[in-house]
Design a protein around this motif. Structure first.
Motif, PDB file in Angstrom:
ATOM      1  N   GLN A  45       0.829  -1.195   0.000  1.00 20.35           N
ATOM      2  CA  GLN A  45       0.000   0.000   0.000  1.00 20.35           C
ATOM      3  C   GLN A  45       0.863   1.244   0.000  1.00 20.35           C
ATOM      4  O   GLN A  45       0.637   2.183  -0.746  1.00 20.35           O
ATOM      5  N   ILE A  46       1.842   1.207   0.835  1.00 19.64           N
ATOM      6  CA  ILE A  46       2.732   2.357   0.928  1.00 19.64           C
ATOM      7  C   ILE A  46       3.485   2.550  -0.378  1.00 19.64           C
ATOM      8  O   ILE A  46       3.617   3.669  -0.876  1.00 19.64           O
ATOM      9  N   LEU A  47       3.959   1.474  -0.888  1.00 17.14           N
ATOM     10  CA  LEU A  47       4.715   1.554  -2.125  1.00 17.14           C
ATOM     11  C   LEU A  47       3.877   2.152  -3.241  1.00 17.14           C
ATOM     12  O   LEU A  47       4.321   3.025  -3.975  1.00 17.14           O
ATOM     13  N   ARG A  60      13.238   2.285   5.129  1.00 18.97           N
ATOM     14  CA  ARG A  60      13.082   2.403   6.573  1.00 18.97           C
ATOM     15  C   ARG A  60      11.616   2.391   6.949  1.00 18.97           C
ATOM     16  O   ARG A  60      11.205   1.736   7.899  1.00 18.97           O
ATOM     17  N   GLU A  61      10.907   3.109   6.161  1.00 14.35           N
ATOM     18  CA  GLU A  61       9.473   3.198   6.434  1.00 14.35           C
ATOM     19  C   GLU A  61       8.822   1.820   6.361  1.00 14.35           C
ATOM     20  O   GLU A  61       8.085   1.414   7.239  1.00 14.35           O
ATOM     21  N   LEU A  62       9.142   1.148   5.295  1.00 14.67           N
ATOM     22  CA  LEU A  62       8.529  -0.153   5.087  1.00 14.67           C
ATOM     23  C   LEU A  62       9.014  -1.192   6.092  1.00 14.67           C
ATOM     24  O   LEU A  62       8.323  -2.159   6.382  1.00 14.67           O
ATOM     25  N   ALA A  63      10.165  -0.962   6.575  1.00 12.66           N
ATOM     26  CA  ALA A  63      10.723  -1.911   7.539  1.00 12.66           C
ATOM     27  C   ALA A  63       9.834  -2.012   8.774  1.00 12.66           C
ATOM     28  O   ALA A  63       9.893  -2.975   9.526  1.00 12.66           O
ATOM     29  N   GLN A  64       9.023  -1.025   8.923  1.00 18.10           N
ATOM     30  CA  GLN A  64       8.124  -1.037  10.069  1.00 18.10           C
ATOM     31  C   GLN A  64       7.074  -2.123   9.932  1.00 18.10           C
ATOM     32  O   GLN A  64       6.457  -2.539  10.893  1.00 18.10           O
ATOM     33  N   HIS A  65       6.893  -2.502   8.719  1.00 18.89           N
ATOM     34  CA  HIS A  65       5.844  -3.494   8.486  1.00 18.89           C
ATOM     35  C   HIS A  65       6.391  -4.869   8.163  1.00 18.89           C
ATOM     36  O   HIS A  65       5.641  -5.791   7.919  1.00 18.89           O
ATOM     37  N   GLY A  66       7.650  -4.961   8.131  1.00 14.98           N
ATOM     38  CA  GLY A  66       8.212  -6.270   7.839  1.00 14.98           C
ATOM     39  C   GLY A  66       9.598  -6.155   7.236  1.00 14.98           C
ATOM     40  O   GLY A  66      10.021  -5.087   6.815  1.00 14.98           O
ATOM     41  N   GLN A  67      10.236  -7.231   7.217  1.00 17.88           N
ATOM     42  CA  GLN A  67      11.587  -7.255   6.697  1.00 17.88           C
ATOM     43  C   GLN A  67      11.618  -6.790   5.246  1.00 17.88           C
ATOM     44  O   GLN A  67      10.788  -7.157   4.451  1.00 17.88           O
ATOM     45  N   ILE A  68      12.573  -5.996   4.968  1.00 21.32           N
ATOM     46  CA  ILE A  68      12.682  -5.506   3.604  1.00 21.32           C
ATOM     47  C   ILE A  68      14.054  -4.873   3.418  1.00 21.32           C
ATOM     48  O   ILE A  68      14.657  -4.401   4.368  1.00 21.32           O
ATOM     49  N   SER A  69      14.503  -4.902   2.209  1.00 18.35           N
ATOM     50  CA  SER A  69      15.817  -4.320   1.963  1.00 18.35           C
ATOM     51  C   SER A  69      15.703  -3.257   0.888  1.00 18.35           C
ATOM     52  O   SER A  69      14.713  -3.177   0.171  1.00 18.35           O
TER      53      SER A  69
END
Lengths: 215, 215
Positions: A87-89, A110-119
């Motif tokens: 959604q954010i993306l 960083r933002e997305l990392a709040q919702h799960g692992q991501i690089s």
DNA sequence: TCTGTATGAATGAAGG
DNA sequence: CCTTCATTCATACAGA
């Protein structure tokens, strides 16, 4: 009946809806949201009341599912964006069709990392793919032989969509700038997802190989 | 043609949305729908465990709503090559195992269009899949050294799904996870989509009966 | 009707 | 950025 015009949309790139329909949709989403919320509450209440009465009996997934271990999926090798992340993306993508700068990527990550692992790579790839895909739509159909791309915006848009390709349109030429979908009926989408998803939101789900669903 | 305009006053205004926006909506609704479904299931499970199972107590919306509203929403149809088309495709494939260039795709598409509805994407996908499949067949025998590559057709054919489940690198074999649809964390949007998606322009999902939800 | 298989489609990632 | 590969999901279709 031929298999004719089914498929992803044998039609134009734009759908038209009346205010009424719009309203209905909005309402529906709201309803879902509300239902979800209430169900969650109910579930909590019930869970609390029975102290885990039949845990692991016939419903191994009953409680752990909601409370904590929602993620226990067959481990995945490749990153899969979670709804919240997606959604954010999507949202970001709308804002800047162009490729996000390096710093921007970091930020987003960083933002997305709040919702799960991501690089960052994931983010980068996502945008790359997204963009590429959007573009692909344009080269859909060369309707008239030899005609140059003289179509008007609208026209061309329609033409392109006519062949009903994938499901990704070209947001570049989005005629309407109405970006506010129904992002959140009443309760936040993220809110809900947060409840269902991972509370901690810092757990790499695909790395949770052997996580006992039952604790 | 004025797009994105709408007069709230008259109620006659129409909203125009792109496929992408449409997609967004569908996804959101799908997500909600799925969440609701899952929650309902959990609730049922919990309720069942309790003697006083609150069947229809204060939860008018628990299942009627979902079972009716959520499940019946649309379905997507996919392109199915007609025999004639398939034949041509196969024929072309033999000639050039490589993926046809973009122009080539267009060409082929036009050709196949003579036999039925088809899009370039269909053609593209077909070749992609075809190629992938071919490669797959050959890689049936790998790990064991020696052993001549006696990938008999039958063998290779069998390997279709063999690789699936237990080939998880780090994951233990979890039989139960099979049907556990609650992949919540990264619950594929695709999956969700399948449940609610509207098939192109055939079934306007917003025209679903306006369930009285709760008034 | 239900289940298993074949295959169209979606998408993350890599290569160039 | 654009193209291609690999993996996975979902569905049409065939068989029991």
């Amino acid at each position: 009946m031929e298999e004719g015009r089914f498929q992803n949309g044998g039609g134009l790139g734009v759908k038209v809806m009346t205010d009424e329909q719009m309203e209905m949709l909005r309402k529906q989403i709201s309803v879902y949201a509300t239902i979800c919320e209430q169900l969650v509450e109910m579930h909590k209440a019930l869970s609390a009341q029975q102290d885990f009465a039949g845990m692991g009996l016939g419903n191994p997934y009953c409680d752990p599912l909601l409370s904590s271990a929602v993620h226990k999926i067959g481990s995945r090798q490749r990153w899969t964006p979670k709804p919240a992340q997606l959604q954010i993306l999507e949202q970001i993508f709308e804002q800047c069709n162009a490729t996000p700068g390096r710093q921007k990527i970091k930020d987003i990550t960083r933002e997305l990392a709040q919702h799960g692992q991501i690089s960052e790579t994931n983010v980068y790839n996502w945008f790359q793919n997204r963009r590429a895909r959007s573009k692909r739509k344009q080269s859909a159909v060369v309707p008239n032989n030899g005609e140059s791309e003289m179509e008007t915006d609208i026209e061309s848009l329609k033409e392109k969509k006519t062949r009903a390709e994938d499901s990704q349109p070209d947001e570049n030429t989005t005629p309407m700038a109405d970006h506010m979908y129904f992002n959140s009926p009443d309760i936040g989408f993220d809110q809900l997802m947060g409840k269902i998803e991972s509370p901690g939101s810092c757990i790499p789900y695909w790395q949770m190989e052997q996580y006992d669903l039952f604790g």
